[in-house]
Design an enzyme around this catalytic site. Sequence first.
Site, short mmCIF file in Angstrom:
data_model
loop_
_atom_site.label_atom_id
_atom_site.label_comp_id
_atom_site.label_asym_id
_atom_site.label_seq_id
_atom_site.Cartn_x
_atom_site.Cartn_y
_atom_site.Cartn_z
CD GLU A 52 12.32 -1.70 7.37
OE1 GLU A 52 12.52 -2.66 6.61
OE2 GLU A 52 12.17 -1.85 8.59
CE1 TYR A 135 9.17 -5.88 5.82
CE2 TYR A 135 10.65 -4.39 4.67
CZ TYR A 135 10.27 -5.04 5.82
OH TYR A 135 10.97 -4.85 6.97
CG ASP A 153 10.77 -9.70 7.12
OD1 ASP A 153 9.86 -10.33 7.69
OD2 ASP A 153 11.86 -9.48 7.65
#
Length: 361
Positions: A52, A135, A153
């Site tokens: 991520e 996020y 996102d």
Amino acid sequence: MISATLPVRALDQKAAPRPADLLAWYDRHRRRLPWRAEPGRTADPYHVFLSEIMLQQTTVKAVGPYFIDFTRRWPTVADLAAAPLEEVLSAWAGLGYYARARNLHACAKAVVERHGGHFPADEDVLLELPGIGPYTAAAIASIAFDLKASPVDGNIERVVSRLYSVDEPLPKSKPRIKALAAALTPARRPGDFAQAMMDLGATICTPRSPACPLCPWMDPCTARAGGDPARYPVKAPKTERPERAGVAFLAVRADGAVLLRTRPDKGLLAKMTEVPSTPWGPVPVAPQSHAPFAVNWRKLPGSVAHVFTHFALSLDVWRADLPARTPAPDGCRWVLPKDFSREALPSVMRKILAHGRIEGA
DNA sequence: AATGCGTGGCA
DNA sequence: TTGCCAAGCAT
């Protein structure tokens, strides 16, 4: 005549998007990615975290080799935490947004120190870790722990803004899109749902010419009904990108070593390795006064162009050849090309070296 | 809240 | 060629 007492939907209203339809699509079409667990399993939280961070503003294609390399070098978060920052930065070199690498390392250390080497299964606690924003906290919570969280996102912004024809431009519309995404998130399989939204955005609901006929949500999509789904998401106009220029000094010693130095702790390319240069400014600066040696420099033909997020850079490259055993000026060091792979050399610096026909890793 | 922060691929 | 875009965060 339609009775007013019956719960009949008006003909111009659409059914709500059903999470189950997306999940069924995901079960058939999910992408296989290095950091993703096999179907029915939850992934290693460290792998989710690492991927991520790497994927922030970065394509899947670019991340692949870096993810493989990092997990091979540092198989656990404790291994990463124990590594010297310099090694992490050199491993990250080329991937961009280098603050991510510094925060990645700080985060690994924090996970070891605060949480005994285990990522917390709590969105709010994740959010307190360095480099982990709204996020990423939601992504780790949902993907690694299957907690009900709604990461938003760029893909999900696009999918949601099309589903509901959000006309307010980004970034102002972010809160609304976040609320719509949260309302859509199911209690069952929230992690798969988040990944399904991203896969849909990446493969079907693409920025240009989306493949609507293949979309499990074609029917409830209001932008599809409107005939021009590609006009979403609406975005605020971007500010223009100014030009900057400078001169890079390629000092090469007789033994082949090149003069390099480490950039300041803060700002652009912080703590990364660089070729000494003049400041990069809107107007050219007197190069001689910034040269690391008072010798005869010759300008190499052509120039190096590089585009950063907020400015475009054009660099002339001046070269000087110096005797072996020439000492390095303060703050600089001589590095042989065979040792470049140990340096944290950003792409722009590799371009400068390549422009001078210097072959390194 | 707006700005700073990389890079490579694509139409 | 140029602009746009890609799983954002920190300040």
